[in-house]
Design an enzyme around this catalytic site. Structure first.
Site, PDB file in Angstrom:
ATOM      1  N   THR A  19      71.711 -88.704  64.069  1.00 11.98           N
ATOM      2  CA  THR A  19      71.526 -87.424  64.747  1.00 11.98           C
ATOM      3  C   THR A  19      72.649 -86.448  64.417  1.00 11.98           C
ATOM      4  OG1 THR A  19      70.313 -88.494  66.516  1.00 11.98           O
ATOM      5  CG2 THR A  19      71.247 -86.341  67.026  1.00 11.98           C
ATOM      6  N   ASP A  52      71.498-108.374  56.259  1.00 15.00           N
ATOM      7  CA  ASP A  52      71.960-108.142  54.889  1.00 15.00           C
ATOM      8  C   ASP A  52      73.400-107.638  54.851  1.00 15.00           C
ATOM      9  OD1 ASP A  52      70.633-105.927  56.193  1.00 15.00           O
ATOM     10  OD2 ASP A  52      71.126-104.753  54.414  1.00 15.00           O
ATOM     11  N   PRO A  58      80.719 -90.632  61.696  1.00 17.75           N
ATOM     12  CA  PRO A  58      80.937 -92.046  61.365  1.00 17.75           C
ATOM     13  C   PRO A  58      80.876 -92.873  62.652  1.00 17.75           C
ATOM     14  CG  PRO A  58      82.927 -90.722  60.936  1.00 17.75           C
ATOM     15  CD  PRO A  58      81.869 -89.780  61.399  1.00 17.75           C
ATOM     16  N   GLN A  61      68.430 -94.988  72.893  1.00 13.62           N
ATOM     17  CA  GLN A  61      69.779 -95.435  73.246  1.00 13.62           C
ATOM     18  C   GLN A  61      69.819 -96.959  73.472  1.00 13.62           C
ATOM     19  OE1 GLN A  61      68.714 -92.381  75.211  1.00 13.62           O
ATOM     20  NE2 GLN A  61      69.356 -91.443  73.314  1.00 13.62           N
ATOM     21  N   ALA A 103      68.550 -89.219  70.498  1.00 11.88           N
ATOM     22  CA  ALA A 103      68.142 -90.415  69.764  1.00 11.88           C
ATOM     23  C   ALA A 103      67.937 -90.095  68.291  1.00 11.88           C
ATOM     24  CB  ALA A 103      66.846 -90.959  70.347  1.00 11.88           C
ATOM     25  N   GLY A 104      68.150 -91.097  67.469  1.00  7.69           N
ATOM     26  CA  GLY A 104      67.845 -90.968  66.042  1.00  7.69           C
ATOM     27  C   GLY A 104      67.273 -92.285  65.580  1.00  7.69           C
ATOM     28  N   GLY A 163      67.350-105.468  55.518  1.00  6.39           N
ATOM     29  CA  GLY A 163      67.455-104.331  54.607  1.00  6.39           C
ATOM     30  C   GLY A 163      66.804-103.164  55.307  1.00  6.39           C
ATOM     31  N   THR A 219      75.057 -92.250  78.337  1.00  7.66           N
ATOM     32  CA  THR A 219      74.151 -91.127  78.233  1.00  7.66           C
ATOM     33  C   THR A 219      73.690 -90.749  79.650  1.00  7.66           C
ATOM     34  OG1 THR A 219      72.244 -90.231  77.050  1.00  7.66           O
ATOM     35  CG2 THR A 219      72.065 -92.521  77.802  1.00  7.66           C
ATOM     36  N   ASP A 241      71.546 -97.389  68.303  1.00  7.74           N
ATOM     37  CA  ASP A 241      71.503 -97.592  66.857  1.00  7.74           C
ATOM     38  C   ASP A 241      71.357 -99.057  66.468  1.00  7.74           C
ATOM     39  OD1 ASP A 241      71.826 -94.829  66.500  1.00  7.74           O
ATOM     40  OD2 ASP A 241      73.999 -95.034  66.714  1.00  7.74           O
ATOM     41  N   LYS A 299      69.967-105.983  60.433  1.00  8.40           N
ATOM     42  CA  LYS A 299      71.076-105.810  59.505  1.00  8.40           C
ATOM     43  C   LYS A 299      71.753-107.104  59.059  1.00  8.40           C
ATOM     44  CE  LYS A 299      71.939-101.020  59.669  1.00  8.40           C
ATOM     45  NZ  LYS A 299      72.892 -99.973  59.436  1.00  8.40           N
TER      46      LYS A 299
HETATM   47  P1  IMO Z   1      69.529 -94.087  69.561  1.00 10.78           P
HETATM   48  O1  IMO Z   1      68.237 -93.939  70.300  1.00 10.78           O
HETATM   49  C1  IMO Z   1      73.860 -94.159  69.708  1.00 10.78           C
HETATM   50  C2  IMO Z   1      75.784 -91.697  72.772  1.00 10.78           C
HETATM   51  C3  IMO Z   1      76.624 -90.553  72.265  1.00 10.78           C
HETATM   52  C4  IMO Z   1      77.683 -90.493  73.353  1.00 10.78           C
HETATM   53  C5  IMO Z   1      76.903 -90.820  74.615  1.00 10.78           C
HETATM   54  C6  IMO Z   1      76.459 -89.613  75.406  1.00 10.78           C
HETATM   55  O2  IMO Z   1      69.498 -93.617  68.159  1.00 10.78           O
HETATM   56  O3  IMO Z   1      70.035 -95.486  69.709  1.00 10.78           O
HETATM   57  P2  IMO Z   1      74.554 -87.815  75.013  1.00 10.78           P
HETATM   58  O4  IMO Z   1      74.325 -86.865  73.876  1.00 10.78           O
HETATM   59  O5  IMO Z   1      73.427 -88.783  75.219  1.00 10.78           O
HETATM   60  O6  IMO Z   1      74.966 -87.139  76.280  1.00 10.78           O
HETATM   61  O7  IMO Z   1      75.836 -88.672  74.552  1.00 10.78           O
HETATM   62  O8  IMO Z   1      75.743 -91.539  74.180  1.00 10.78           O
HETATM   63  N1  IMO Z   1      74.397 -91.723  72.290  1.00 10.78           N
HETATM   64  C7  IMO Z   1      73.957 -92.557  71.333  1.00 10.78           C
HETATM   65  N2  IMO Z   1      74.608 -93.457  70.577  1.00 10.78           N
HETATM   66  N3  IMO Z   1      72.538 -94.035  69.573  1.00 10.78           N
HETATM   67  C8  IMO Z   1      71.848 -93.142  70.341  1.00 10.78           C
HETATM   68  O9  IMO Z   1      70.514 -93.073  70.322  1.00 10.78           O
HETATM   69  C9  IMO Z   1      72.566 -92.327  71.245  1.00 10.78           C
HETATM   70  N4  IMO Z   1      72.228 -91.353  72.131  1.00 10.78           N
HETATM   71  C10 IMO Z   1      73.351 -91.003  72.767  1.00 10.78           C
HETATM   72  O10 IMO Z   1      77.163 -90.826  71.000  1.00 10.78           O
HETATM   73  O11 IMO Z   1      78.628 -91.522  73.144  1.00 10.78           O
HETATM   74 MG    MG Z   2      69.888 -94.215  66.257  1.00 14.27          MG
END
Ligand code: IMO
Ligand code: MG
Length: 399
Positions: free
Chosen positions: A279, A312, A283, A203, A34-35, A390, A218, A8, A310
């Site tokens: 995703t 801002d 929080p 991630q 991922a998100g 922003g 992960t 993130d 970030k």
């Molecule tokens: P993006 O690409 C933040 C975290 C989960 C958990 C750990 C294992 O948006 O940065 P999983 O579902 O992968 O087996 O979970 O990894 N996690 C992420 N945290 N951003 C992500 O993706 C994440 N993908 C997995 O919250 O702690």
């Molecule tokens: Mg994300």
């Protein structure tokens, strides 16, 4: 493009911004855990599986290292705005995430009780595990006759009912069949004919299965050197990595977090930064910037240039701190690799405090913000090339 923290970091926005200079964007790791969010004129677009270059109409590639959940892929494709959908190829070697993987993900989390990882419950860990056991089908297996009986016996043996797997496979085949191809060969084609491809990680480095804060990680690699391996290329097809870092920290799920800020201050940072999972909506835990882990991430990724996100948010807080060392069992260290096994016991040692409340970026970086960036550049031996101030696509400045 890699994330340098706990995910993130703002990777979606950076990929969308940089995509203009590339012919294609390829994802090489992770899955729908991922998100990646891109905001245009107040409209949020969140990508879980599709590369974040989608809104720039770029050719989109999903490399062999990605765990593909066909259901998520179908939904995401249906949400893409008209005209945004570039050509999309999914590598035949991608492993598939089935409903059974999601069921197993939740069951394993419950089994762990208080030491739950806090996964996204998207079935990513079980899917990679099933591939390591050589039980699950891959995308190209949907096109041939695949023997599901070993994986069905496996589930039954452990008290799970695999009923419905055949229906799922058929629906997945119908959706994915037209997209399945050889992504590695396509990347080679583009590069060898003078084009360029942006490699998009999901991630963050500290969530890498092997090099992160195991077991709170992960289930794939998230480091730059995995880009060629995940896609199926020789390392000579990699350029210089760009790291993305947020100017404070967030973490979703369990695991050590030495600079975590709790209480009212944490609550306010979370709401100022809108730190809720893209995703899962959870929080996010929040904390101050940590140079100890960042130096490790820079080094393991070979990052010399970063995008900083970030700014801002920090211009809305009274002041903020930067962690420069850890105290573990009475002694100080700046060596993250050595601290990793005892990260849960680490107390953050803070260096300078910064304040730039009210500072706004209007065409140039204001002086107090510049001082913070200069500090990061000299401490981390890195160039800040891009700063985001922003959530909108336009709130980005090149330095
Ligand atoms: P993006 O690409 C933040 C975290 C989960 C958990 C750990 C294992 O948006 O940065 P999983 O579902 O992968 O087996 O979970 O990894 N996690 C992420 N945290 N951003 C992500 O993706 C994440 N993908 C997995 O919250 O702690
Ligand atoms: Mg994300």
């Amino acid at each position: 493009m890699v994330g340098l923290q706990w995910g993130d970091e703002g990777k979606g926005k950076v990929v969308d911004y940089l995509a203009d200079g590339f012919d294609a964007v390829v994802r090489f790791n992770g899955g729908s855990n991922a998100g990646h969010t891109v905001v245009i004129d107040g409209q949020r677009h969140t990508f879980h599986l599709i590369p974040s270059g989608a809104l720039k109409g770029k050719e989109l590639l999903v490399g062999a290292g990605v765990a593909v959940d066909p259901a998520v892929m179908g939904e995401e494709l249906s949400l893409l705005p008209e005209g945004a959908r570039g050509k999309l190829t999914v590598d035949g070697r991608c492993l598939l995430v089935s409903p059974m993987d999601k069921e197993l993900d939740s069951a394993l989390e419950e089994m762990r009780g208080p030491s739950a990882i806090g996964t996204t419950r998207r079935g990513i860990g079980p899917a990679y595990a099933m591939r390591a056991l050589r039980l699950s089908p891959r995308a190209s297996d949907l096109l041939a006759s695949f023997d599901f009986s070993p994986i069905e016996s496996f589930y039954r043996r452990f008290g799970l009912d695999p009923g419905g797997l055949d229906k799922w496979a058929e629906a997945s085949r119908q959706l994915l069949a037209p997209m399945i191809g050889d992504v590695a060969a396509r990347v080679v084609d583009i590069c060898d004919s003078g084009g360029s491809v942006l490699y998009e990680s999901s991630q963050g480095t500290l969530l890498d299965l092997v090099h992160g804060s195991y077991p709170y990680v992960t289930s794939t690699h998230t480091v730059s050197s995995y880009a060629p391996a995940g896609i199926g290329l020789s390392p000579s097809y990699s350029g210089a990595p760009l790291g993305v870092m947020k100017c404070y920290l967030t973490r979703v799920g369990g695991g050590p977090f030495p600079t975590e800020v709790a209480g009212e201050l944490g609550e306010s940072l979370r709401s100022l930064g809108k730190e809720y999972g893209a995703t899962t909506g959870r929080p996010r835990r929040v904390g101050w910037l940590d140079l100890v882990s960042l130096k490790y991430s820079m080094s393991i990724n070979g990052v010399r240039e970063v995008a900083l996100s970030k700014l801002d948010v920090l211009s809305k807080v009274k002041e903020f701190k930067v962690c420069v060392a850890y105290k573990i069992g009475g002694s100080e260290t700046t060596d993250f690799g050595r601290a990793l096994p005892r990260l849960g016991e680490a107390d953050a040692v803070y260096g300078p405090t910064f304040a730039f409340r009210g500072a706004e970026i209007a065409g140039r970086i204001p002086e107090p913000m510049r001082e913070f960036i200069d500090y990061l550049e000299s401490e981390l031996k890195v160039r800040v090339r891009l700063a985001s101030y922003g959530e909108d696509r336009t709130q980005t400045i090149e330095l």
